[in-house]
Design a protein around this motif. Structure first.
Motif, PDB file in Angstrom:
ATOM      1  N   TRP A   1      -7.990  -4.746  -5.466  1.00 43.91           N
ATOM      2  CA  TRP A   1      -7.438  -4.201  -4.227  1.00 43.91           C
ATOM      3  C   TRP A   1      -6.419  -3.107  -4.524  1.00 43.91           C
ATOM      4  O   TRP A   1      -6.391  -2.069  -3.861  1.00 43.91           O
ATOM      5  CB  TRP A   1      -6.787  -5.326  -3.416  1.00 43.91           C
ATOM      6  CG  TRP A   1      -6.191  -4.892  -2.122  1.00 43.91           C
ATOM      7  CD1 TRP A   1      -6.825  -4.757  -0.927  1.00 43.91           C
ATOM      8  CD2 TRP A   1      -4.822  -4.538  -1.897  1.00 43.91           C
ATOM      9  NE1 TRP A   1      -5.939  -4.334   0.048  1.00 43.91           N
ATOM     10  CE2 TRP A   1      -4.704  -4.197  -0.529  1.00 43.91           C
ATOM     11  CE3 TRP A   1      -3.691  -4.467  -2.694  1.00 43.91           C
ATOM     12  CZ2 TRP A   1      -3.488  -3.801   0.036  1.00 43.91           C
ATOM     13  CZ3 TRP A   1      -2.483  -4.077  -2.138  1.00 43.91           C
ATOM     14  CH2 TRP A   1      -2.398  -3.746  -0.790  1.00 43.91           C
TER      15      TRP A   1
ATOM     16  N   SER B   1       0.831  -1.208   0.000  1.00 46.87           N
ATOM     17  CA  SER B   1       0.000   0.000   0.000  1.00 46.87           C
ATOM     18  C   SER B   1       0.863   1.253   0.000  1.00 46.87           C
ATOM     19  O   SER B   1       0.587   2.215  -0.737  1.00 46.87           O
ATOM     20  CB  SER B   1      -0.918  -0.008   1.228  1.00 46.87           C
ATOM     21  OG  SER B   1      -1.777  -1.129   1.221  1.00 46.87           O
TER      22      SER B   1
ATOM     23  N   SER C   1      -5.490 -12.374  -7.807  1.00 44.94           N
ATOM     24  CA  SER C   1      -6.930 -12.420  -8.079  1.00 44.94           C
ATOM     25  C   SER C   1      -7.362 -13.820  -8.484  1.00 44.94           C
ATOM     26  O   SER C   1      -8.458 -14.262  -8.151  1.00 44.94           O
ATOM     27  CB  SER C   1      -7.290 -11.422  -9.178  1.00 44.94           C
ATOM     28  OG  SER C   1      -6.926 -10.115  -8.815  1.00 44.94           O
TER      29      SER C   1
ATOM     30  N   ARG D   1      -8.234   0.007  -5.524  1.00 47.44           N
ATOM     31  CA  ARG D   1      -8.953   0.589  -4.392  1.00 47.44           C
ATOM     32  C   ARG D   1      -7.992   1.285  -3.433  1.00 47.44           C
ATOM     33  O   ARG D   1      -8.345   2.318  -2.834  1.00 47.44           O
ATOM     34  CB  ARG D   1      -9.734  -0.496  -3.644  1.00 47.44           C
ATOM     35  CG  ARG D   1     -10.984  -0.976  -4.373  1.00 47.44           C
ATOM     36  CD  ARG D   1     -11.898  -1.756  -3.430  1.00 47.44           C
ATOM     37  NE  ARG D   1     -11.223  -2.894  -2.838  1.00 47.44           N
ATOM     38  CZ  ARG D   1     -11.165  -4.105  -3.377  1.00 47.44           C
ATOM     39  NH1 ARG D   1     -11.740  -4.317  -4.560  1.00 47.44           N
ATOM     40  NH2 ARG D   1     -10.548  -5.094  -2.769  1.00 47.44           N
TER      41      ARG D   1
ATOM     42  N   ASN E   1      -8.326 -10.881  -0.601  1.00 52.35           N
ATOM     43  CA  ASN E   1      -8.360  -9.777  -1.542  1.00 52.35           C
ATOM     44  C   ASN E   1      -7.064  -9.001  -1.591  1.00 52.35           C
ATOM     45  O   ASN E   1      -6.937  -8.070  -2.377  1.00 52.35           O
ATOM     46  CB  ASN E   1      -9.504  -8.813  -1.191  1.00 52.35           C
ATOM     47  CG  ASN E   1     -10.869  -9.432  -1.440  1.00 52.35           C
ATOM     48  OD1 ASN E   1     -11.015 -10.221  -2.369  1.00 52.35           O
ATOM     49  ND2 ASN E   1     -11.837  -9.094  -0.630  1.00 52.35           N
ATOM     50  N   PHE E   2      -6.109  -9.321  -0.744  1.00 48.20           N
ATOM     51  CA  PHE E   2      -4.864  -8.580  -0.739  1.00 48.20           C
ATOM     52  C   PHE E   2      -4.084  -8.815  -2.027  1.00 48.20           C
ATOM     53  O   PHE E   2      -3.983  -9.933  -2.519  1.00 48.20           O
ATOM     54  CB  PHE E   2      -4.011  -8.957   0.476  1.00 48.20           C
ATOM     55  CG  PHE E   2      -4.667  -8.649   1.792  1.00 48.20           C
ATOM     56  CD1 PHE E   2      -4.883  -9.647   2.715  1.00 48.20           C
ATOM     57  CD2 PHE E   2      -5.088  -7.367   2.081  1.00 48.20           C
ATOM     58  CE1 PHE E   2      -5.507  -9.378   3.922  1.00 48.20           C
ATOM     59  CE2 PHE E   2      -5.717  -7.086   3.288  1.00 48.20           C
ATOM     60  CZ  PHE E   2      -5.935  -8.093   4.208  1.00 48.20           C
TER      61      PHE E   2
END
Length: 595
Positions: free
Chosen positions: A474, A410, A461, A477, A468-469
Motif C-alpha cells: 500500500w 498518504s 502486512s 502504491r 491493506n492500509f
C-alpha cells in the motif's frame, strides 16, 4: 506499556503478567518493555517449555508460566540473525501445529565471568533484600540515560543524583513452582507423560527448593534453574560460538516476530550511531561523565507538561520561520532522549498533522526551493523519523496513521518525495552547489523516514491480511503516481552503488553505515513488493549491480565492529540475488535474437 495477544494489530494486555512486571522491575526497566507473548521455548538446554517471552528495547527476557522470576535470555547486541522458519513442529498437533509460528534467534552467548552479572545470583553471604526499597545493581546492557535536559529551551531544575540501571528483584520464590510449569500443559494439546520429560527440565529436588519465610527472606542459592540452563553451555569453553533460541508462537497472526525484528533494527541503528561522538552528544550520552554526576530521569508528568508547552508554542498562529525552526530543533533533541515523549507525540494528533502540513507548504508550495525551505523540510522529516523509533506498540500511532483510510499517512508519503535535481541554468553557481548539498541532506533524511514507514508497513502486512492500509504494498502504491518517485528511487539506488564501489573511502562512518542499511531496505522492498519499481531498478541499474555492487566491496566498507554491518551485508546479498534472474533472462533473450 506493552500489549499482548494475537489476531489484531493492537495487543490485549495480560493483566497478571503486566502486574508482575510492574511490581518486580524499576520504572526505567518497565517503561522499556515493548511486548510479551506466551511461546514454547526450545534451546540446547531448554526442552519445549511454555513460557512468557518479554521483549524490551535492548534485551529479551524469559519468565515462567505463570510468572515467578525474570531472566535475561539474550541481549540484542549479541544477536546475529532473527528468522521466521517455515516448518511444522512435531510436538504440536492439529490446528496448533498448522498455525504455529517458529522464530529462530541466532546469537552469541555472553562470555562467562568470575562474577556473574545475572540479577538472580547473590553473594554467598547475602540473602534476598526486602521488597522496599528496591534492590539495585548495575545492568550489563547499554542504556540510554534520560535527563532533565531533554527540553533545553524549557529549563527545569532538579537535584543531582544517580540513576543506575536497575536489575530485577524477585519478590517470589526463584525456584520452579511445580512440574506443570515445566511442561506444555498450557498448550491446547495433551502433555507428554512425566517419565518422558527431558532431564534438563525436571523440577528441583525437595531439599533444594526455596521457600519464602514470613520475613520475606529466602535462603541463599546460586541462582535460578532457568538461569543455569541458559548459561550452562557458556561455562564449557571461553570461545564465542553461536547459539540458537527457538520460539514457537501458537498463533498464525502473532506479531512477536515483527516486534523482535523491529526491536533488533532499532537497537543496531541506535548502537551503531552511538559510536559517533556527535550523535552521543545529541542524545546527551557522554562516556566521560560518571553515572553519579548525571541528573535523574525526568518524570512522566514533567515530560507531559513540557511537551504541552512546546506544542502550544508550535501551534500558535503566525509563528515565524526562525521560531518554528528553533522549536522543532528542541522537539527533535528531546525525542532523541526521551521515549515517553515519542509516545506523547502520537497521542497529540495536532502536532503530527501540523508537521505534515508544514512540510507540504515548505517543499511543494513554491516553484523553486530556497536554503531556508530545505533546512526546515530536513528538520521536519528528521523529527518525524525519530518519532517512529520504538513506538510500534503505541496504539495512538496506528489509530492516527490509519484513520480515514490512511489519509495522514498518504499525505506524509507524498510530501516527502521531491525531485533530487535542482532546476537551474547551464552554469551552476556557488549558491546552486550549496542548495544541492542541502537537498542531498534532505534526501538522506527522507530515506530514513521512508524506512521507518516501511517497517510499519511490514507489521501491517503480517497481522492485517484483510486490511491493506499501511502495508508495504500500500505504501509503494500510494507513492507510485508521484511524478518524482522514479527519480527519488534512482537517487537512492545510485548512492548504494557509489558507496559500495571500490572508488570510495575505505570505511564508512556510523551514520553512513546506517543510511546504507536503510537504503538497502528501501531497494529490497521495491524489488519484492512493487513490480513497477522492480522493473525500473532492474532495467536502469542492471550493469551497476552486476559490476560495481559486490559483497566483497561491502565487507571492506563496513567495519566488523559496527552492530549494523552483518545485517547490511545480508541485505546486499538479497538485493544481488534478486538481480540474478534478470541477468540470466536478459542474456538468454539476446542469444535468441542473435545479438
Amino acid at each position: 506499556m506493552a500489549r499482548t495477544g494475537s489476531g489484531s494489530l493492537l495487543y490485549r494486555r495480560n493483566v497478571k503478567l503486566d502486574h508482575f512486571l510492574k511490581i518486580n522491575t524499576e520504572r526505567t526497566v518497565y517503561e522499556r518493555i515493548r511486548a510479551y507473548e506466551p511461546c514454547v521455548v526450545v534451546s540446547k538446554t531448554i526442552n519445549k517449555v511454555y513460557m512468557h517471552v518479554v521483549l524490551s528495547d535492548e534485551c529479551v527476557y524469559l519468565t515462567e508460566y505463570p510468572p515467578r522470576t525474570l531472566t535475561t535470555a539474550f541481549s540484542f547486541r549479541r544477536v546475529r540473525d532473527i528468522e521466521l522458519i517455515n516448518d511444522l513442529p512435531d510436538f504440536l498437533s492439529g490446528k496448533d501445529r498448522e498455525l504455529c509460528q517458529h522464530i529462530r534467534v541466532t546469537y552469541l552467548p555472553e562470555r562467562p565471568t568470575t562474577k556473574s552479572r545475572d540479577w538472580l545470583r547473590r553473594d554467598k553471604k547475602e540473602g534476598l533484600p526486602p521488597a522496599a526499597p528496591p534492590y539495585r545493581r548495575n545492568s550489563h546492557c547499554p542504556t540510554v540515560m534520560q535527563t532533565s535536559d531533554e527540553f533545553p529551551a524549557l529549563r527545569t531544575q532538579s537535584a543531582n543524583g544517580t540513576e543506575e540501571v536497575p536489575m530485577l528483584p524477585p519478590t517470589r520464590s526463584a525456584s520452579w513452582p511445580n512440574q506443570e510449569s515445566l511442561g506444555l500443559l498450557k498448550v491446547p494439546h495433551p502433555p507428554a507423560p512425566p517419565h518422558r520429560r527431558s532431564s534438563s527440565s525436571s523440577p528441583s529436588p525437595p531439599d533444594q527448593r526455596v521457600n519464602i519465610s514470613e520475613s520475606g527472606q529466602v535462603p541463599r542459592r546460586i541462582g535460578s534453574f532457568l538461569s543455569r540452563l541458559l548459561r550452562r553451555d557458556d561455562m564449557k569453553d571461553k570461545e564465542e560460538r553461536e547459539a540458537e533460541l527457538h520460539f514457537y508462537a501458537v498463533s498464525e497472526t502473532s506479531r512477536f516476530y515483527l516486534h523482535l525484528q523491529s526491536s533488533w533494527n532499532s537497537f543496531i541503528i541506535r548502537s551503531t550511531l552511538l559510536l559517533d561522538p556527535l550523535y552521543r552528544r545529541r542524545c546527551s550520552i557522554s562516556s566521560d561523565s560518571p553515572p553519579e554526576k548525571r541528573p535523574p530521569a525526568i518524570s512522566l508528568e514533567r515530560t507531559a507538561h513540557l511537551f504541552g508547552q512546546l506544542t502550544a508554542e508550535l501551534l500558535q498562529k503566525e509563528i515565524s520561520v526562525e521560531s518554528l525552526y528553533l522549536l522543532l530543533q528542541e522537539l527533535r533533541t528531546a525525542a532523541h532522549r526521551n521515549a515517553a515523549l515519542r509516545r506523547l507525540f502520537w497521542r497529540s494528533s495536532e502536532v503530527c498533522a501540523f508537521l505534515v502540513q508544514t512540510l507540504e507548504d515548505s517543499l511543494h508550495g513554491c516553484q523553486s526551493l530556497t536554503a531556508d525551505q530545505l533546512l526546515l523540510s530536513t528538520l521536519i522529516v528528521q523529527t518525524l523519523a525519530v518519532m517512529f523509533r520504538e513506538t510500534e506498540v503505541e496504539p495512538a500511532r496506528h489509530f492516527l496513521l490509519s484513520a480515514k483510510k490512511g489519509a495522514l499517512a498518504s499525505r506524509m508519503l507524498l510530501a516527502l518525495l521531491c525531485d533530487p535535481v535542482l532546476k537551474s541554468g547551464n552554469q551552476r553557481s556557488l549558491v546552486d552547489c550549496e542548495l544541492q548539498a542541502l537537498l542531498a541532506d534532505y534526501l538522506d533524511a527522507a530515506c530514513s523516514l521512508l524506512f521507518e514507514m516501511l517497517l510499519l508497513g511490514q507489521e501491517a502486512s503480517r497481522c492485517s491480511p484483510f486490511d491493506n492500509f499501511l502495508s508495504v504494498g500500500w505504501i509503494l502504491r500510494v507513492m507510485q503516481p508521484h511524478p518524482h518517485l522514479l527519480a527519488f528511487i534512482s537517487y537512492q539506488a545510485q548512492h548504494v552503488v557509489l558507496v559500495l564501489s571500490d572508488l570510495q573511502e575505505p570505511f564508512l562512518s556510523p551514520a553512513q553505515s546506517v543510511l546504507l542499511f536503510q537504503r538497502c531496505r528501501l531497494l529490497l522492498a521495491c524489488l519484492q513488493y512493487n513490480s513497477h519499481l522492480a522493473h525500473h531498478l532492474r532495467s536502469h541499474f542492471r550493469e551497476e549491480f552486476r559490476y560495481s555492487v559486490k559483497l566483497s566491496y561491502a565487507r571492506e566498507k563496513l567495519p566488523p565492529h559496527y552492530p549494523i554491518s552483518q545485517p547490511t551485508l545480508r541485505l546486499v546479498e538479497q538485493i544481488l540475488t534478486l538481480h540474478k534472474p534478470l541477468l540470466t533472462n536478459t542474456r538468454a533473450l539476446m542469444f535468441e535474437k542473435g545479438l
